[in-house]
Design a protein around this motif. Structure first.
Motif, PDB file in Angstrom:
ATOM      1  N   ARG A  50       1.774  52.841  47.620  1.00 58.21           N
ATOM      2  CA  ARG A  50       3.134  52.905  48.387  1.00 58.21           C
ATOM      3  C   ARG A  50       3.936  51.425  48.778  1.00 58.21           C
TER       4      ARG A  50
ATOM      5  N   CYS B 190       5.284  48.671  53.441  1.00 56.35           N
ATOM      6  CA  CYS B 190       5.205  50.090  53.618  1.00 56.35           C
ATOM      7  C   CYS B 190       4.848  50.515  55.066  1.00 56.35           C
ATOM      8  N   ILE B 191       5.610  51.127  55.629  1.00 54.66           N
ATOM      9  CA  ILE B 191       5.125  51.487  56.947  1.00 54.66           C
ATOM     10  C   ILE B 191       4.401  52.833  57.295  1.00 54.66           C
ATOM     11  N   SER B 192       4.028  53.180  56.244  1.00 51.17           N
ATOM     12  CA  SER B 192       3.082  54.646  55.990  1.00 51.17           C
ATOM     13  C   SER B 192       3.329  55.584  56.781  1.00 51.17           C
ATOM     14  N   CYS B 193       5.037  56.079  56.492  1.00 51.86           N
ATOM     15  CA  CYS B 193       5.664  57.130  57.241  1.00 51.86           C
ATOM     16  C   CYS B 193       5.510  58.318  56.227  1.00 51.86           C
ATOM     17  N   LEU B 194       4.958  58.420  55.016  1.00 53.00           N
ATOM     18  CA  LEU B 194       4.962  59.298  54.309  1.00 53.00           C
ATOM     19  C   LEU B 194       6.318  60.152  53.893  1.00 53.00           C
ATOM     20  N   ASN B 195       7.412  59.576  54.132  1.00 50.14           N
ATOM     21  CA  ASN B 195       8.636  60.115  53.603  1.00 50.14           C
ATOM     22  C   ASN B 195       8.429  60.393  52.197  1.00 50.14           C
ATOM     23  N   CYS B 196       7.686  59.531  51.387  1.00 47.47           N
ATOM     24  CA  CYS B 196       7.698  59.721  49.874  1.00 47.47           C
ATOM     25  C   CYS B 196       6.807  60.754  49.620  1.00 47.47           C
TER      26      CYS B 196
ATOM     27  N   SER C  85      11.537  59.724  47.238  1.00 45.80           N
ATOM     28  CA  SER C  85      12.317  58.670  47.659  1.00 45.80           C
ATOM     29  C   SER C  85      11.404  58.002  48.647  1.00 45.80           C
ATOM     30  N   CYS C  86      11.698  56.640  49.138  1.00 46.10           N
ATOM     31  CA  CYS C  86      11.021  55.772  49.745  1.00 46.10           C
ATOM     32  C   CYS C  86      12.157  55.646  51.154  1.00 46.10           C
ATOM     33  N   ALA C  87      11.669  55.677  52.206  1.00 42.94           N
ATOM     34  CA  ALA C  87      12.456  55.566  53.594  1.00 42.94           C
ATOM     35  C   ALA C  87      12.974  54.239  53.647  1.00 42.94           C
ATOM     36  N   ILE C  88      12.319  53.192  53.269  1.00 42.46           N
ATOM     37  CA  ILE C  88      12.976  51.769  53.343  1.00 42.46           C
ATOM     38  C   ILE C  88      13.365  51.030  52.129  1.00 42.46           C
TER      39      ILE C  88
END
Ligand SMILES: Cc1cc2nc3c(=O)[nH]c(=O)nc-3n(C[C@H](O)[C@H](O)[C@H](O)COP(=O)(O)OP(=O)(O)OC[C@H]3O[C@@H](n4cnc5c(N)ncnc54)[C@H](O)[C@@H]3O)c2cc1C
Ligand SMILES: Cc1cc2nc3c(=O)[nH]c(=O)nc-3n(C[C@H](O)[C@H](O)[C@H](O)COP(=O)(O)O)c2cc1C
Ligand code: SF4
Length: 658
Positions: free
Chosen positions: A328, A351-357, A372-375
């Motif tokens: 990530r 990466c903020i490890s939000c797991l949106n990906c 997709s990546c949140a950021i």
């Protein structure tokens, strides 16, 4: 810091990598409909090669198009018509002096029956996955031999395409992992029983590949060195594969011709140990790779929440691993390696490890769209957002609101050389990110705030803090365009009797510290992510918390992984969850809840914290739209969402501003 270990070359068999950073495999869903490599996929991987990574591992790539399918636009190496696409991919990566392996994969029991044409999934012993719950049957001995050939054939196709090597996916509960693990392999033939028997299928695959393409072609193994069943929310009665046996498997397999081991962990039922939510700390599972490194004489790579070059350098310098696998981190910032090499660590978008990906891999995958990546709004969309124009010519754009939508827009506009003035009514950048970072374990959110702060300062954006935007103030600047990202505010339903009482506040009040509670019995109303994260903060402040939810289950709209991570900790605190209960009235010492049946119950509480979602206040946006010609609403002002929505709408509008 110069990162001399991290950036030093390393050999994987005959292949010399330019540094010790491997991009970990990620299912990206970028292939063509017929599972061949697309232009979009080439651009996505090429961007990471351009960013300096030593070796790229592709997404899970099919070795069989019948039983081996996971998702619609997943890459395949199962037929010869895939070779030209793979060759294009190799060329795209080699153009930037990178190297690329295909990750050869079969899901075994971890796929949906519908994904494989309604068939039963196949696995060593036909035991279904508790998570996927697909119908599953045991493979015959003959099917195993044919499966081995599928792997060998796919490896030969990668070789013919000029791909630099192959990684055998023996991790995360997929087919090869199912053979390794005593949880899923109860066979009594030569493929089950002893550790060697359970590893036999991989031994035969390695031998087959060696016979076909020779000893020099790099072949590596990814392994889950601990399945962590003891950490699962599912009721496992056994331990599955543990580190000691994983070490034995690696020791046994390396001599047959493995050139490196890539050590991960977890299976679907323990996916928080495989791709971690925000609470996991940097490099927490490196000890697994370290143990394997001690036992084998080929390079060993470790993975898991590696975000900072300093950390990667340290674990290599200490001899714990030979190199790092970063998945990530390279999705969020394809230039991670080049930035580290240039000493521009502050510029890394961590990466903020939000797991949106991961969530988007599943949701977008069903629609045939890439993850997709949140950021990083360009992630897996490099093919579309490929025009780094600098055509702003100093024209002035006003951005209202310094939440993630405003920050992302300001960055892209400034990169396009517009002159940007950013109005923010509060005293800090980040908008709701300055609340999102308050619950326990959420400090990675600060990385995003400081990233934008650094970038906007470098780009010369004029930031006006403590300055509410007004029509007059904007008019005075005569801007070319106005971007409005004024965000949202908590919903406080006036239909609930007593909602304005003195013992009621919103989760925002708790997170900002406006209301401080301790030693109280608190009802948090609403079990979305904000609700449960606020509940956790309240628990750490010695309150006794009840989470009330109107829907028939808690966290109805939340991402399962992130939610279950917080929920597990709340259960340890003793938090009580009350799904199927609707708040109807708030009194001084109790609240009235209505059950689905219509029956009402009284719950004694001292305090009520509302966490019922947010709504956009568009008053200013509407006024601005009446006065100025070019006005774009972004983030929550355009559509309520999370960071991903805010960043994407901000970036895309700025990219498209004509
Ligand atoms: C507790 C909490 C936790 C969260 N955790 C996560 C998470 O883990 N992951 C995730 O994806 N999302 C999370 N979110 C949601 C996420 O923070 C929001 O989706 C996102 O911040 C919305 O961005 P935005 O730019 O639209 O608006 P906001 O972040 O709300 O920013 C709007 C900004 O505009 C400013 N503003 C308003 N009016 C004016 C004006 N007139 N002039 C100047 N400035 C003005 C405000 O002060 C604010 O700074 C969380 C939200 C909360 C509340
Ligand atoms: C969206 C997503 C897709 C993934 N797909 C794969 C995959 O195809 N093959 C694989 O071995 N691991 C896969 N993983 C796991 C990653 O390779 C990596 O091990 C994990 O995300 C932890 O490392 P990180 O913190 O660097 O991301 C995936 C992870 C994510 C988040
Ligand atoms: S979506 Fe979130 S977890 Fe995934 S790479 Fe981007 S920041 Fe990291």
């Amino acid at each position: 810091m110069t990162f001399e270990n991290l950036l030093s070359p390393i050999n994987i068999g005959t292949l010399k990598l330019r540094n010790r950073v491997i991009m970990g495999a990620m299912g990206c869903g970028t292939a063509n409909d017929n599972a061949t490599v697309s232009e979009c996929e080439c651009a996505y991987y090429a961007e990471r090669a351009k960013g300096g990574v030593g070796l790229i591992i592709t997404e899970v790539t099919r070795v069989n198009n019948e039983t081996g399918v996971m998702s619609p636009r997943q890459t395949s190496a199962a037929t010869d018509d895939c070779i030209p696409g793979l060759a294009k991919l190799a060329e795209a990566v080699h153009f930037y002096n990178g190297a690329i392996f295909v990750q050869l994969h079969h899901p075994g029991r971890q796929t949906d029956n519908m994904a494989i044409g309604g068939r039963a999934t196949i696995s060593p012993s036909g035991i279904p996955s508790m998570l996927v719950q697909s119908e599953c049957r045991e493979m015959t001995n003959a099917e195993i031999k044919s499966f081995v050939q599928d792997y060998v054939d796919a490896a030969e196709r990668a070789y013919k395409a000029g791909i630099d090597g192959v990684e055998l996916h023996g991790a995360h509960g997929y087919m090869l992992n199912q053979f390794f693990s005593p949880l899923t392999n109860k066979r009594t033939d030569e493929y089950g029983g002893s550790t060697e028997n359970r590893a036999r299928v991989v031994k035969e695959i390695i031998e087959g590949i060696r016979e076909r393409v020779g000893r020099d072609y790099p072949v590596t193994l990814r392994i889950s060195a601990d399945e962590f069943l003891r950490e699962s929310m599912f009721p496992f009665q056994e331990d599955g594969l543990l580190l000691d046996e994983a070490v034995e498997i690696c020791k046994y397999l390396v001599p047959f011709g493995l050139d490196a081991i890539n050590v991960s962990a977890g299976i679907y039922e323990t996916m928080n140990q495989a791709w971690e939510p925000i609470s996991f700390s940097e490099g927490w599972k490196i000890y697994l790779a370290e143990a394997i490194k001690k036992a084998v004489d080929v390079p060993v790579f470790g993975v898991g929440v590696i975000r900072n070059p300093e950390f990667a350098e340290k674990i290599i310098a200490e001899g714990r691993v030979d190199g790092v696998t970063i998945a990530r981190g390279l999705l969020a910032d394809p230039d991670w390696v080049n930035k580290a090499a240039a000493g521009r660590v502050d510029d890394i978008r961590r990466c903020i490890s939000c797991l949106n990906c991961m969530d988007s891999m599943i949701i977008n995958g069903m629609k045939g769209e890439p993850f997709s990546c949140a950021i990083n709004p360009r992630a897996a969309r490099e093919w579309f957002y490929n025009d780094a124009r600098q055509d702003g010519n100093g024209r002035l754009v006003v951005v209202v609101g310094a939440g993630p939508s405003g920050l992302a827009a300001a960055q892209e506009l400034a990169e396009r050389q517009f002159k940007v003035i950013l109005f923010e009514k509060s005293g800090e950048l980040g908008g709701q990110l300055c609340l999102a970072n308050k619950p326990p374990h959420k400090d990675k959110i600060n990385w995003l705030i400081s990233y934008y702060e650094t970038q906007l300062n470098k780009l010369g954006v004029e930031i006006r803090l403590n300055t509410p935007a007004t029509i007059d103030a904007i008019k005075e600047l005569a801007p070319y365009a106005v971007f409005v990202g004024t965000g949202s505010e908590s919903i406080v339903p006036q239909s609930i009797k007593g909602v304005n009482n003195a013992n009621v506040c919103t989760s925002t009040d708790i997170l900002t510290g406006k209301v401080n509670l301790t030693g109280k019995k608190v009802a948090v109303i609403g079990s979305g992510m904000t609700g449960v994260e606020t509940a956790e903060l309240l628990e750490t402040q010695d309150n006794e918390v009840v989470v009330v939810e109107m829907a028939d289950r808690v966290g109805p709209d939340a991402s399962w992984q992130s939610f279950s991570d917080v929920q597990a900790r709340l259960i340890k605190f003793g938090t009580v969850f009350m799904p199927s209960h609707k708040l109807v009235e708030i009194g001084a010492t109790a609240i009235k809840l209505e059950k689905t049946s219509g029956e009402c119950v009284d719950l004694p509480v001292d305090y009520v914290v509302l966490s019922l979602g947010v709504k956009a206040d568009k008053t200013l946006a509407d006024e601005i739209a009446k006065v100025f010609d070019k006005v774009v609403n972004i983030g929550d002002t355009a559509q309520i969402g999370r960071i991903a929505n805010a960043v994407e709408t901000g970036y895309v509008a700025a990219y498209q501003l004509a």
